[in-house]
Design an enzyme around this catalytic site. Structure first.
Site, PDB file in Angstrom:
ATOM      1  N   GLU A  85      -9.534  -2.236   5.206  1.00 26.58           N
ATOM      2  CA  GLU A  85     -10.179  -2.041   6.505  1.00 26.58           C
ATOM      3  C   GLU A  85     -11.413  -2.939   6.617  1.00 26.58           C
ATOM      4  OE1 GLU A  85      -8.720  -0.394   8.747  1.00 26.58           O
ATOM      5  OE2 GLU A  85      -7.923   1.533   8.094  1.00 26.58           O
ATOM      6  N   ASP A 113       0.821  -1.212   0.000  1.00 28.90           N
ATOM      7  CA  ASP A 113       0.000   0.000   0.000  1.00 28.90           C
ATOM      8  C   ASP A 113       0.853   1.259   0.000  1.00 28.90           C
ATOM      9  OD1 ASP A 113       0.940  -0.479   2.575  1.00 28.90           O
ATOM     10  OD2 ASP A 113      -1.028  -0.957   3.388  1.00 28.90           O
ATOM     11  N   ASN A 164      -7.675  -3.761  14.296  1.00 28.45           N
ATOM     12  CA  ASN A 164      -9.049  -4.014  13.847  1.00 28.45           C
ATOM     13  C   ASN A 164      -9.117  -5.127  12.805  1.00 28.45           C
ATOM     14  OD1 ASN A 164      -8.094  -2.850  11.506  1.00 28.45           O
ATOM     15  ND2 ASN A 164      -9.445  -1.061  11.536  1.00 28.45           N
ATOM     16  N   HIS A 215      -7.312  -5.332   9.976  1.00 30.74           N
ATOM     17  CA  HIS A 215      -7.039  -4.988   8.570  1.00 30.74           C
ATOM     18  C   HIS A 215      -5.729  -5.604   8.099  1.00 30.74           C
ATOM     19  CE1 HIS A 215      -4.904  -1.138  10.084  1.00 30.74           C
ATOM     20  NE2 HIS A 215      -3.972  -1.835   9.476  1.00 30.74           N
TER      21      HIS A 215
HETATM   22  C1  F6R Z   1       1.148  -1.397   6.001  1.00 30.63           C
HETATM   23  C2  F6R Z   1       0.162  -2.470   6.176  1.00 30.63           C
HETATM   24  C3  F6R Z   1      -0.710  -2.458   7.391  1.00 30.63           C
HETATM   25  C4  F6R Z   1       0.101  -2.742   8.662  1.00 30.63           C
HETATM   26  C5  F6R Z   1      -0.792  -2.715   9.898  1.00 30.63           C
HETATM   27  C6  F6R Z   1      -0.021  -2.960  11.166  1.00 30.63           C
HETATM   28  O1  F6R Z   1       1.853  -1.575   4.794  1.00 30.63           O
HETATM   29  O2  F6R Z   1       0.045  -3.313   5.336  1.00 30.63           O
HETATM   30  O3  F6R Z   1      -1.737  -3.390   7.254  1.00 30.63           O
HETATM   31  O4  F6R Z   1       0.695  -4.003   8.538  1.00 30.63           O
HETATM   32  O5  F6R Z   1      -1.438  -1.491   9.973  1.00 30.63           O
HETATM   33  O6  F6R Z   1       0.803  -1.870  11.391  1.00 30.63           O
HETATM   34  P1  F6R Z   1       1.895  -1.883  12.553  1.00 30.63           P
HETATM   35  O7  F6R Z   1       2.915  -2.871  12.163  1.00 30.63           O
HETATM   36  O8  F6R Z   1       2.455  -0.472  12.541  1.00 30.63           O
HETATM   37  O9  F6R Z   1       1.183  -2.229  13.794  1.00 30.63           O
END
Ligand code: F6R
Length: 259
Positions: A143, A67, A136, A138
């Site tokens: 999301e 992303d 959550n 995702h």
């Molecule tokens: C970012 C991504 C997100 C993160 C998720 C967890 O490229 O794919 O899904 O993996 O938001 O983020 P952290 O590791 O910061 O808790």
């Protein structure tokens, strides 16, 4: 689903880096789908160490990222492109042509996303997708409510996810973009192998729901139950809501399984 539980986030990161090193040793031109965020930082640090020790060669690997923020360009210090340049691409000496990312400054986001899907296909599809997980549930920026048949597209980022990313914008929440481009759940599920890393207590409920809960678009990560080759690498805090039986079973699986 293979579940491995480690003492701490260092062990999670080291294992993930070693698994990727094995993958690259077996198939030097592997196609990887990579995450950003806090969780994989240690994994990237270990990968860079392995590169320096000549135990990992990423020069022929092709990487896509899950992303990117929309509305800021690749040169913006808060962009995921800059994050990846800092933590992996530059220190691992990866040729820029091999590190493909969504362009958050693309004026035609629909076209940008369609081209990204086409580029992944043209590269032969993803060998290994490495994922983090949001509290959550995702994955990528998919999301809760994201359709399981979703493809790369522009999405609105949930307030809690924007807050979790504020560290990239000098902790100024108002500067975190409100939308992003993300590969879809269907795109992720097409990867031949999926490695999901989760550390810390804040992920424990999402991990328990991913493993034991119903397969529902309300928890995007539950879609991974449908994939035949998923490994979860957890520290004990992220595994806190799992029961021992699951751990024993999966330890047996672990012995019969490698990336
Ligand atoms: C970012 C991504 C997100 C993160 C998720 C967890 O490229 O794919 O899904 O993996 O938001 O983020 P952290 O590791 O910061 O808790």
């Amino acid at each position: 689903m293979q579940i491995e539980i480690f003492e701490d986030e260092q062990a999670v990161a080291q294992t993930a880096a070693n698994l990727l090193a094995n993958q690259l040793a077996t198939k030097p031109n592997s196609v990887l789908l990579l995450p950003t965020g806090r969780t994989p930082l240690l994994m990237y640090a270990h990968m860079v160490e392995l590169v320096q020790q000549k135990q990992l060669d990423l020069t022929n690997a092709k990487t896509f990222n899950l992303d990117e923020f929309y509305g800021i360009g690749p040169e913006h210090p808060g962009s995921y492109r800059q994050y990846m340049e800092r933590v992996l691409f530059v220190p691992a000496a990866m040729p820029t042509a091999n590190t493909v990312m969504l362009n958050g400054a693309a004026t035609d986001s629909v076209r940008e996303c369609a081209d990204y899907e086409a580029a992944i296909k043209a590269a032969g599809g993803v060998d290994v997708a490495v994922l983090g997980i949001g509290a959550n549930g995702h994955i990528g920026f998919n999301e809760p409510g994201s359709p399981f048949d979703s493809r790369t597209r522009q999405v609105r980022i949930q307030p809690e996810t924007r807050a979790a990313n504020a560290f990239l914008f000098n902790n100024k929440l108002e500067e975190v973009p409100e939308t992003a481009l993300t590969v879809g759940i269907a795109t992720i599920l097409e990867a031949r192998k999926i490695l999901l890393l989760a550390t810390g207590e804040s992920k424990a409920a999402a991990i328990a729901a991913l493993i034991n809960g119903p397969i529902t678009e309300g928890l995007p990560a539950s879609s991974l139950q449908k994939h035949p080759n998923v490994s979860l690498l957890l520290d004990k805090n992220a595994a806190a809501q799992l029961n021992t039986n699951e751990i024993v079973t999966t330890e047996v699986e672990r012995l019969a399984h490698s990336l």
